[in-house]
Write a protein that holds these residues in place. Structure first.
Motif, PDB file in Angstrom:
ATOM      1  N   ILE A   1       0.860  -1.180   0.000  1.00 30.67           N
ATOM      2  CA  ILE A   1       0.000   0.000   0.000  1.00 30.67           C
ATOM      3  C   ILE A   1       0.890   1.220   0.000  1.00 30.67           C
ATOM      4  N   GLU A   2       0.655   2.068  -0.993  1.00 23.11           N
ATOM      5  CA  GLU A   2       1.497   3.254  -1.085  1.00 23.11           C
ATOM      6  C   GLU A   2       0.662   4.491  -0.859  1.00 23.11           C
ATOM      7  N   ASP A   3       1.358   5.555  -0.506  1.00 23.21           N
ATOM      8  CA  ASP A   3       0.702   6.817  -0.246  1.00 23.21           C
ATOM      9  C   ASP A   3       0.287   7.466  -1.569  1.00 23.21           C
ATOM     10  N   PRO A   4      -1.010   7.715  -1.787  1.00 24.53           N
ATOM     11  CA  PRO A   4      -1.411   8.327  -3.054  1.00 24.53           C
ATOM     12  C   PRO A   4      -0.805   9.713  -3.254  1.00 24.53           C
ATOM     13  N   PHE A   5      -0.515  10.416  -2.160  1.00 21.43           N
ATOM     14  CA  PHE A   5       0.061  11.750  -2.304  1.00 21.43           C
ATOM     15  C   PHE A   5       1.458  11.679  -2.894  1.00 21.43           C
ATOM     16  N   TRP A   6       2.146  10.599  -2.593  1.00 16.69           N
ATOM     17  CA  TRP A   6       3.501  10.440  -3.102  1.00 16.69           C
ATOM     18  C   TRP A   6       3.469  10.389  -4.620  1.00 16.69           C
ATOM     19  N   HIS A   7       2.543   9.596  -5.145  1.00 17.84           N
ATOM     20  CA  HIS A   7       2.478   9.456  -6.597  1.00 17.84           C
ATOM     21  C   HIS A   7       1.719  10.605  -7.244  1.00 17.84           C
ATOM     22  N   GLY A   8       0.748  11.140  -6.535  1.00 17.42           N
ATOM     23  CA  GLY A   8      -0.094  12.166  -7.131  1.00 17.42           C
ATOM     24  C   GLY A   8       0.483  13.550  -7.034  1.00 17.42           C
ATOM     25  N   LEU A   9       1.343  13.779  -6.071  1.00 17.79           N
ATOM     26  CA  LEU A   9       1.809  15.144  -5.852  1.00 17.79           C
ATOM     27  C   LEU A   9       3.326  15.256  -5.886  1.00 17.79           C
ATOM     28  N   TYR A  10       3.990  14.411  -5.100  1.00 19.28           N
ATOM     29  CA  TYR A  10       5.435  14.603  -4.929  1.00 19.28           C
ATOM     30  C   TYR A  10       6.229  14.188  -6.153  1.00 19.28           C
ATOM     31  N   LEU A  11       5.899  13.008  -6.688  1.00 22.39           N
ATOM     32  CA  LEU A  11       6.661  12.551  -7.847  1.00 22.39           C
ATOM     33  C   LEU A  11       6.465  13.473  -9.048  1.00 22.39           C
ATOM     34  N   PRO A  12       5.212  13.953  -9.348  1.00 19.27           N
ATOM     35  CA  PRO A  12       5.087  14.929 -10.431  1.00 19.27           C
ATOM     36  C   PRO A  12       5.931  16.175 -10.206  1.00 19.27           C
TER      37      PRO A  12
ATOM     38  N   ALA B   1       8.647  16.379  -8.461  1.00 15.13           N
ATOM     39  CA  ALA B   1      10.051  15.989  -8.649  1.00 15.13           C
ATOM     40  C   ALA B   1      10.373  15.885 -10.139  1.00 15.13           C
ATOM     41  N   ARG B   2       9.432  15.305 -10.898  1.00  8.67           N
ATOM     42  CA  ARG B   2       9.669  15.167 -12.338  1.00  8.67           C
ATOM     43  C   ARG B   2       9.764  16.529 -13.004  1.00  8.67           C
ATOM     44  N   LEU B   3       8.891  17.442 -12.595  1.00 10.23           N
ATOM     45  CA  LEU B   3       8.900  18.785 -13.164  1.00 10.23           C
ATOM     46  C   LEU B   3      10.235  19.467 -12.875  1.00 10.23           C
ATOM     47  N   THR B   4      10.691  19.341 -11.633  1.00 10.64           N
ATOM     48  CA  THR B   4      11.965  19.940 -11.256  1.00 10.64           C
ATOM     49  C   THR B   4      13.082  19.374 -12.125  1.00 10.64           C
ATOM     50  N   GLU B   5      13.025  18.074 -12.315  1.00 13.69           N
ATOM     51  CA  GLU B   5      14.070  17.434 -13.105  1.00 13.69           C
ATOM     52  C   GLU B   5      14.056  17.953 -14.551  1.00 13.69           C
TER      53      GLU B   5
END
Lengths: 666, 316
Positions: free
Chosen positions: A615-626, A628-632
């Motif tokens: 079970i993963e945190d939806p905020f991690w995939h829905g908010l943080y990773l995007p 991070a990707r944008l920053t990259e």
């Protein structure tokens, strides 16, 4: 000397203890037998001084530290005294436990740990004493950094390093927002003392900007949605006493900061601030409790439970702001009293539970709930005291958690008459959600306690689990006593909270509560609502004793030990008990849409069937990773400028010069 | 402060609950049997069962911890207190200020947590399964019960059960729409909390479907007797709370001996009717699948919240 000076002596004492750890870097004997118990003693002194300070006038001091034009301003008032009391009382128990806990060979050497630990304690005390933005930020950053090093004590594990990094990142995003809050609050005067901020009267717009920034900044530290992602990573990664200190005490400094800004520095309160806090708190509480129900790591479970409790604290604050904005000061005082009671209660039971997981971890080497079980027979002390923490955490009478819940529900219940009909509708719905959160917390705690301490050991080596050391037990007893006493003597505790609400709201429930007698807690009038935990406990205990005596007297006390019955099934093994995943299954089914879940189910034809659920945190995939990707992606765009050839860089310089010349000419 | 009539009423209330609770159980079982065209057991059968169990020796699993042994006493004590604070006979109860409606819900939760923990203690498959299901029902039913009590609290401006009953019973007759909705929610919750059809079957012997029976599978002798008695007390307490909230007439207010003498037959009559209704509900409904129970209780929860909102909207 004033009380404030004595407090500074205690803080200096902590720093000295920390520095003394350096010469004894690898000498566990000195660190454990001398420095940590001394730290616990100082924490106790701090708590005593803070208790005395609650009933005295505010005191101020200016230290000869800091910038030439901006020395450290300190101020000791009711609010800071209350939080110092919490820091001291919880810190004493945790330090005592830590004396028996830290040992050689677990990452950072004990002496260095001692330095970081006491620096952490001292910086938390300074945060609540600071009376200007500069001193506050210095203490705040010291707190973040020292706790970062404590979290990464086991820095050889990559997961712990990345948890520490995430913590540091979110802490600094939060710190930036807090810095901006102070920037707004000083209203362009350039004077960053809190006294000046109090004197400014901000327009509603700017006050709201300050409030929102403070909510982001302190919310990041407290673990409010959606800035909570660091919490379930960092708290379990740290050694248990540090987890306890972070969950039970450090999160409360964020509550302190928000209370300070909203009720003291901002000057005005708008009603929708309360709604924002209520909404955030409710979402956080529900999220925290639902996720903690499906965890299978005992420390992660507690970390999510901390998120839930922070949510409840935010709900209480939101209610207080709402009432205060409509000048209903008696109700505001009730809501704030409930919040502060919960601060104290959570500090006790959450540190108790985190420390208990530390004992379990040392005794068994296991953190996963799926490999524990039956420890009540190997570690009776830890099990008994954890039971107290578990009952307090589930909000059951007559323990501390229930009083906070009771007060909060009382303040919900008498809200009719808000001038806004939308709010009148909102409040009962929030109350219902709070009731749901409280009931779910009980589910989580039964899972936590049942899987770790009850049943049969799930692994053979658990049979060799050793009981906790005497110092560890002493720490646990201290905190367990806190849970019990807070629960049994709420009237006296509210007498301690009363000065704080008087400072912040100019109103308190202390007088009414005192007028209704010491035995029954009644915030309004005895006919309206009352709760007598001592009578409650005595009646249940009397009934238990009388029943036991009568049953043995009238019948017999014969007892026979035999194999478990289990409907006559003979081949019962420890693996057939409910696992942590099994206990979380109903929650996963009911709240299915909330989870981001991947499951591997076995087929009937598998030779070695495997079941796995993550079970993963939806905020991690829905908010943080995007993000991070944008920053990259942005970084890659900037990277295109850098070709690595000197001619290109010279061309940039040349072009810049031309453009600048053009600008100057024009 | 504490009047001797109050003290008397208090002791009488608890004694009456202890004595009548198994009778209520027997009454419901009798009616259920009749409605299902079976020959009914005697009305006194629950007493005989308790007597028999108390006489038998207790067989304890080898690895049972002290928690397992003390849990039945704690559950029994909790239920006795719950019966003591529910205003069944009189509203002048010395114990009433110790626990209001919220604390009463907490009291039930305390008993539930202890019995669930005890079920997990021996470490059998059925025990932990029962504990999980019990907690599942508990966490869904508890907020609904709280909301039902809140609707009554909002009407009477008090969370003290005694005060609620006093206000509802001794004022001019009025029908509150919010209480009507709350009443339905309360019925749902009571069925679930007391392990009744359609949520659980108290007479089941099919291991996979049972909830309450799975919890207490490892208990025997006096421990089992206490748990059975506590279950009867719980049913009694829930019935009394339901009667107090929705049919409060006949409860003595002044605390005079005469009023209490009148209150006892009123209570017995109301309980008898309530018991028959429970038997009817249990007969015309089938037990639902466990996965449907959350929906059932979510309905109760939503109804209770609607009751609160109805009160806020209509002011009644």
């Amino acid at each position: 000397m004033m009380l404030l000076d004595w407090l500074l002596v205690v803080i200096a004492g902590w720093l000295a203890l920390g520095v003394a750890g350096i010469p004894a870097l690898r000498n566990t004997g000195v660190v454990a037998r001398l420095l940590f118990p001394a730290g616990a003693f100082l924490a106790l002194v701090l708590a005593g001084l803070a208790l005395a300070a609650l009933f005295t006038e505010p005191q101020t001091a200016v230290l000869a530290l800091g910038l030439p034009t901006l020395p450290f301003h300190l101020r000791l008032d009711g609010l800071s005294a209350f939080f110092l009391l919490v820091i001291g009382a919880a810190g004493a128990g945790i330090s005592l436990f830590a004396a028996g806990y830290f040992r050689q060979g677990e990452g950072t050497p004990p002496g260095l740990m001692c330095l970081e630990y006491h620096l952490f304690l001292a910086s938390m005390a300074l945060v609540v004493l600071a009376d200007d933005a500069y001193a506050f930020m210095v203490a705040w950053e010291t707190m973040a950094l020292s706790s970062f090093f404590l979290v990464t004590a086991n820095h050889r594990v990559p997961a712990i390093r990345s948890a520490g990094f995430l913590y540091l990142l979110v802490a600094h995003v939060g710190a930036l927002a807090i810095l901006l809050t102070f920037g707004v609050l000083q209203a362009g005067t350039g004077d960053y003392t809190f006294a000046n901020m109090r004197a400014q009267s901000l327009s509603p717009l700017w006050a709201s900007v300050a409030f929102l920034l403070a909510t982001v900044g302190f919310g990041a530290k407290a673990g409010v949605l959606p800035l909570h992602v660091w919490l379930p990573e960092a708290h379990p990664a740290a050694p248990s006493p540090v987890s306890a200190l972070m969950s039970a005490v450090m999160l409360k400094t964020a509550i302190y900061g928000l209370l300070r800004v909203v009720f003291d520095l901002a000057g005005t309160q708008l009603w929708w601030w309360g709604v924002v806090l209520l909404g955030l708190g409710l979402a956080t509480a529900l999220f925290g409790v639902i996720y903690s129900a499906v965890q299978s790591d005992m420390k992660r479970l507690l970390a999510y439970s901390s998120i839930e409790n922070i949510g409840l604290l935010f709900v209480g604050m939101g209610l207080a702001v709402l009432f205060h904005a409509y000048a209903m000061s008696a109700l505001a005082a009730l809501a704030l009293t409930a919040t502060l009671f919960h601060v104290a209660s959570h500090a006790c039971f959450k540190s108790l539970l985190f420390l208990a997981t530390g004992s379990v971890l040392h005794a068994t080497g296991e953190r996963s709930l799926g490999k524990l079980g039956g420890l009540i027979r190997r570690m009776p002390w830890v099990a008994a005291l954890s039971l107290v923490g578990v009952l307090a955490s589930s909000g059951l009478p007559p323990f501390s958690g229930f009083v906070a819940e009771w007060l909060l529900l009382q303040s919900f219940l008498f809200t009719t008459g808000l001038p806004n009909s939308f709010l009148n509708m909102l409040v009962p719905v929030v109350a219902a959600a709070i009731a749901l959160v409280a009931a779910l917390a009980g589910y989580v705690m039964v899972k936590f306690y049942g899987v770790i301490f009850l049943g049969q050991p799930r692994e053979p080596h658990l049979a060799h689990a050793h009981p906790a050391s005497p110092l560890e037990r002493a720490g646990l007893v201290w905190l367990g006593a806190g849970c019990v006493l807070l629960g049994l003597f709420p009237v006296q505790v509210i007498g301690v909270i009363d000065p704080v609400t008087q400072v912040l709201l100019g109103a308190g429930v202390g007088e009414t509560v005192r007028a209704n007698g010491w035995l029954f807690l009644s915030p309004t009038s005895l006919g309206r609502a009352s709760y007598g935990p001592l009578v409650f406990l005595l009646v249940v205990a009397f009934a238990v004793a009388l029943t036991a005596w009568l049953v043995h007297r009238l019948y017999h006390g014969r007892l026979r030990r035999s194999a478990p019955w289990d409907c006559g099934f003979p081949a019962q093994t420890a693996r057939m008990q409910d696992s942590a995943e099994g206990f979380g299954q109903p929650i996963r089914e009911i709240f299915n849409p909330v989870f981001r879940m991947t499951r591997e189910l076995p087929t009937p034809f598998d030779a070695a069937p495997k079941y796995r659920v993550t079970i993963e945190d939806p905020f991690w995939h829905g908010l943080y990773l995007p993000v991070a990707r944008l920053t990259e992606r942005l970084a890659r765009l900037v990277g295109r400028l850098q070709q690595g050839r000197i001619a290109i860089y010279l061309l940039y310089s040349f072009l810049t010069l031309i453009v600048l010349l053009g600008v100057v000419r024009w | 402060m504490v009047s001797w009539t109050g003290l008397l009423a208090q002791i009488l209330a608890i004694a009456l609950a202890l004595a009548l609770a198994p009778l209520l159980m027997g009454w419901v079982n009798q009616w259920r049997a009749w409605l299902q065209n079976r020959r009914a057991p005697s009305l006194l059968q629950p007493y005989r069962t308790l007597h028999k169990l108390f006489h038998k020796e207790s067989v304890l699993a080898e690895n049972a911890s002290p928690l397992f042994r003390i849990a039945p006493y704690i559950v029994f004590g909790c239920m006795a207190l719950a019966c003591g604070i529910a205003p069944t006979l009189s509203t002048d109860l010395p114990l009433a200020p110790a626990a209001d409606a919220i604390a009463l819900v907490g009291l039930f939760a305390l008993a539930r947590v202890f019995i669930s923990l005890a079920a997990m203690d021996v470490g059998t498959a059925f025990g932990s399964l029962g504990a999980r299901r019990e907690m599942l029902i508990g966490f869904l039913a508890e907020p609904a019960l709280l909301m039902v009590l809140f609707s009554a609290s909002l009407i009477t401006q008090s969370t003290s059960l005694a005060r609620i009953v006093e206000t509802l019973a001794h004022q001019s007759f009025a029908i509150y729409p919010s209480l009507a909705v709350a009443g339905v929610a309360f019925t749902f919750v009571s069925l679930a909390e007391n392990a009744r059809v359609p949520v659980d079957n108290p007479a089941t012997h099919l291991e996979l479907t049972m909830i309450h029976e799975a919890l207490i599978l490892e208990y025997s002798g006096r421990h089992l007797a206490l748990i059975e008695w506590a279950a009867a007390l719980k049913l009694f307490a829930y019935s009394c709370i339901g009667l107090a909230l929705f049919f409060p007439w006949g409860v003595a207010e002044a605390g005079t001996p005469l009023a209490i003498l009148f209150a006892i037959p009123a209570l017995v009559l109301k309980l008898a009717v309530g018991g028959v209704l429970l038997a009817v509900i249990e007969t015309i409904n089938a037990k639902m699948r466990l996965f449907r129970v959350p929906e059932f209780l979510a309905t109760a929860f939503l109804l209770a919240v609607i009751a609160l909102l109805v009160h806020v909207l209509l002011g009644a």
